[in-house]
Design a protein around this motif. Sequence first.
Motif, PDB file in Angstrom:
ATOM      1  N   UNK A  73       0.762  -1.166  -0.026  1.00  0.00           N
ATOM      2  CA  UNK A  73      -0.016   0.174   0.219  1.00  0.00           C
ATOM      3  C   UNK A  73       0.690   1.304  -0.130  1.00  0.00           C
ATOM      4  N   UNK A  74       1.958   1.018   0.909  1.00  0.00           N
ATOM      5  CA  UNK A  74       2.963   2.177   0.713  1.00  0.00           C
ATOM      6  C   UNK A  74       3.346   2.644  -0.530  1.00  0.00           C
ATOM      7  N   UNK A  86      -3.561  -1.372  -5.650  1.00  0.00           N
ATOM      8  CA  UNK A  86      -4.872  -1.348  -4.671  1.00  0.00           C
ATOM      9  C   UNK A  86      -5.833  -0.598  -5.667  1.00  0.00           C
ATOM     10  N   UNK A  87      -6.955  -1.075  -6.045  1.00  0.00           N
ATOM     11  CA  UNK A  87      -7.840  -0.452  -7.073  1.00  0.00           C
ATOM     12  C   UNK A  87      -8.391   0.718  -6.313  1.00  0.00           C
ATOM     13  N   UNK A  88      -8.596   1.705  -7.203  1.00  0.00           N
ATOM     14  CA  UNK A  88      -9.078   2.960  -6.961  1.00  0.00           C
ATOM     15  C   UNK A  88     -10.563   3.052  -6.530  1.00  0.00           C
ATOM     16  N   UNK A  97      -8.120  -6.243  -1.002  1.00  0.00           N
ATOM     17  CA  UNK A  97      -7.577  -6.342   0.478  1.00  0.00           C
ATOM     18  C   UNK A  97      -8.022  -7.768   1.200  1.00  0.00           C
ATOM     19  N   UNK A  98      -9.413  -7.989   0.871  1.00  0.00           N
ATOM     20  CA  UNK A  98     -10.049  -9.112   1.479  1.00  0.00           C
ATOM     21  C   UNK A  98      -9.100 -10.524   0.786  1.00  0.00           C
ATOM     22  N   UNK A  99      -8.962 -10.701  -0.222  1.00  0.00           N
ATOM     23  CA  UNK A  99      -8.155 -11.671  -0.747  1.00  0.00           C
ATOM     24  C   UNK A  99      -6.923 -11.572  -0.566  1.00  0.00           C
ATOM     25  N   UNK A 159      -4.550  -7.333 -12.255  1.00  0.00           N
ATOM     26  CA  UNK A 159      -3.571  -7.751 -10.971  1.00  0.00           C
ATOM     27  C   UNK A 159      -3.501  -6.824 -10.105  1.00  0.00           C
ATOM     28  N   UNK A 160      -3.627  -7.344  -8.884  1.00  0.00           N
ATOM     29  CA  UNK A 160      -3.917  -6.398  -7.554  1.00  0.00           C
ATOM     30  C   UNK A 160      -2.900  -7.236  -6.470  1.00  0.00           C
ATOM     31  N   UNK A 161      -2.832  -6.316  -5.404  1.00  0.00           N
ATOM     32  CA  UNK A 161      -2.365  -6.821  -4.028  1.00  0.00           C
ATOM     33  C   UNK A 161      -2.556  -8.265  -3.964  1.00  0.00           C
ATOM     34  N   UNK A 162      -4.007  -8.796  -4.172  1.00  0.00           N
ATOM     35  CA  UNK A 162      -4.229 -10.073  -3.930  1.00  0.00           C
ATOM     36  C   UNK A 162      -3.321 -10.882  -4.654  1.00  0.00           C
TER      37      UNK A 162
END
Length: 226
Positions: A73-74, A86-88, A97-99, A159-162
Motif C-alpha cells: 500500500x505504501x 490497490x484499486x482506486x 484487501x480481503x483476498x 492484477x492487484x495486491x491479492x
Amino acid sequence: MSLTLYLHPLASFCHKVLIALYESETPFTPVTVDLADPNSARQVTDRWPVGKIPLLHDSTGNRVIPETTIQIEYLDQHYPGPNPLVPTDAEAAREARLWDRFFDNYVQIPMQKIVGDRIRPAGATDPHGVADARHTLRTAYAMIDGQLAGRTWATGDAFTLADCSAAPALFYASIVEPFPAEHTFLAAYFERLLIRPSVARTLAEARPFFAMFPYREAMPQRFLAD
C-alpha cells in the motif's frame, strides 16, 4: 535510490513484496538478511525490533515500513506504477484487501506450519498441527477455485495486491499440499501467475536457494531449471 528492501530470496512473504516492486517498476536496493546471523539480523532489528522480513526502508523521510500488505500500500501511494495494485474504486479495493488477507492467512500461514514442522528436532514435531494446516489448505483451495470462476486474476481482470499475495503462497503450498485435480480454475490461475513477468523474475532469483527448502525433494523439476 531511496528504497531498500531487507529480505531473503527464499522467503515467500519477501516474494510478495518483490512481485509488487517489479509490477510497479520501482527502483530499489535489495539486501539479503540472514536472521540466524546476529550481525546480519541487526540490519532489521535495529530498525524494527520484531525482526521480521521483509522490511522496507525509505531514506526519503527515514521511514521504516514493516508488514507486507502495508508495504505494498505504501508503494502504491508513494511510488505508483503503471497500474495500481490497490484499486482506486473503494469496493474493488476492499475485495483486493480481503483476498490479500485470505492468501496470507489461509494459504501462506498453514503452508509455513507444514514447512516449519519438517525442520523441527526429533520429538518436537506437531503432527496434529500439520494435519490441521493441510485441512486449512484444502478448504482454502476449494474457496479459491470458486472465487476464480470467470476471473483472470484473484478479484477480476486486473492484477492487484491479492495476486502479489497469491503467487508465493500458492507456489510453496502447491509443493507441500498439491492442488486437487478437480480445482481446475485454481490450477489455471496458478499457471497464469507463473508466467507473469514479475512472478517469473522473483522465482528465477529464488532458484539458487531452492536447495534450502525443506521440501526440496517434492519440488517439481520445472521449478528447478530455466
